[in-house]
Design a protein around this motif. Sequence first.
Motif, PDB file in Angstrom:
ATOM      1  N   GLU A  93     -11.852 -10.821  42.060  1.00 54.23           N
ATOM      2  CA  GLU A  93     -12.598 -11.141  40.852  1.00 54.23           C
ATOM      3  C   GLU A  93     -13.628 -10.055  40.525  1.00 54.23           C
ATOM      4  N   ARG A  94     -14.334  -9.574  41.543  1.00 53.49           N
ATOM      5  CA  ARG A  94     -15.350  -8.555  41.294  1.00 53.49           C
ATOM      6  C   ARG A  94     -14.728  -7.245  40.821  1.00 53.49           C
ATOM      7  N   PRO A  99     -25.996 -13.620  48.534  1.00 49.06           N
ATOM      8  CA  PRO A  99     -26.116 -12.300  47.926  1.00 49.06           C
ATOM      9  C   PRO A  99     -24.943 -11.941  47.026  1.00 49.06           C
ATOM     10  N   TRP A 100     -23.872 -12.724  47.082  1.00 50.45           N
ATOM     11  CA  TRP A 100     -22.692 -12.427  46.261  1.00 50.45           C
ATOM     12  C   TRP A 100     -22.738 -13.172  44.929  1.00 50.45           C
ATOM     13  N   ARG A 126     -19.327  -0.331  42.783  1.00 49.73           N
ATOM     14  CA  ARG A 126     -19.690   0.389  41.564  1.00 49.73           C
ATOM     15  C   ARG A 126     -19.645   1.903  41.783  1.00 49.73           C
ATOM     16  N   ALA A 127     -20.045   2.333  42.976  1.00 48.79           N
ATOM     17  CA  ALA A 127     -19.947   3.750  43.297  1.00 48.79           C
ATOM     18  C   ALA A 127     -18.489   4.200  43.330  1.00 48.79           C
ATOM     19  N   ALA A 128     -17.625   3.357  43.863  1.00 43.54           N
ATOM     20  CA  ALA A 128     -16.195   3.686  43.895  1.00 43.54           C
ATOM     21  C   ALA A 128     -15.628   3.816  42.491  1.00 43.54           C
ATOM     22  N   ASP A 138     -21.711  -4.724  46.484  1.00 41.15           N
ATOM     23  CA  ASP A 138     -21.486  -4.544  45.054  1.00 41.15           C
ATOM     24  C   ASP A 138     -21.831  -3.125  44.612  1.00 41.15           C
ATOM     25  N   ARG A 139     -22.888  -2.553  45.173  1.00 39.42           N
ATOM     26  CA  ARG A 139     -23.245  -1.166  44.845  1.00 39.42           C
ATOM     27  C   ARG A 139     -22.155  -0.201  45.299  1.00 39.42           C
TER      28      ARG A 139
END
Length: 361
Positions: free
Chosen positions: A264-265, A44-45, A214-216, A210-211
């Motif tokens: 990295e993300r 999933p990553w 992105r919210a952060a 990941d969501r």
Amino acid sequence: MSDETEHDTNIRPGDRIAALRPRYRADLAAGPDRFFEPRRTDCPWCGCDRLTTRLRTTDLLQHKPGRFVLDRCEGCGHTFQNPRLSAAGLEFYYRDFYDGLGEKKLGDTFGGRTKMYRGRAESMLAHDSGPKTWLDVGTGHGHFCAVAKEVLPGTSFDGLDFTDGVELAEREGRVERGYRGAFPELAPELAARYDVVSMFHYLEHSTEPDRELRAAREAVRPGGHLLIEVPDPESRYARLLGRWWLPWLQPQHLHFVPVANLRERLTDLGFTVVAEQHAEPHDPVDLLAAVWLALDRAAPREDAPWLPEPPGALRRTLRAALFLAGVPVLIAGTLLDRFAVRPLSHRLGVSNAYRIVARRD
């Protein structure tokens, strides 16, 4: 069972358990399949399809029925629960853990960790010595925020959580504002509002990390900071202790992100990582917890509503006797954790968590 009865602490524990037993019996009668999503064949990553099984275990804390598998991606090292809990599974396995029957026990545990909370708040001082607004995601009952106010008295702390603990935190004054719900769904109304967003041992609980990241990014103002602390799946203890390593915490923990992946993300999302810590967030409980989990697994069960019937006097006596016999080993584990391993945790590669501070560019 009504909500009033479920939260009434004046009711005897045995009566509360007996009142909950019919609901659990009905849940389990329907079979376990609905508690899981279909098994994934890719990571999933990163999407890689080279997966290997890292761990097979059971619920070692609540002892609810079920078996759980953690797979590791050979491409990026991401470790994740596979098959993952479904919405019904999340509800079933979280029920009476952080709230309900488990609320007081967990609240007392988290409420007594003042030194750890101070360390988390102080880790921000080198990067922003006086943030005005701070959002703690996954705040629970808000104990971190209450302690962090002493470190940063000029900072306003808000909390966010999907349990009713955040509402209690607001009523008790530990947070200025408590948001209840999913962070990705609430993020648009919080856009660029905070100097700091923290996630302490939250990301591993998320179905989609990941969501959450992105919210952060949406909630942190430009120039603000994101503070993340998670279990470290690359800890040597994770391999040496196997299923008895407490941070695996199955089935609640769904994702374990290696630090290189997270760095990295965050870079891809427009953050600059300004600090990475391994020794500081290490919680010196690994050996103690491993012994406790093993004893608890070997002992006859305590009463719980997911058991078909309460244990009799003989089983209760045997359980007490086993733990009494295990006291010297528990003490030895505690001493080793705190005085032998803790000072060398990072050098030995056994730190059970890592912490990252990242600035939004």
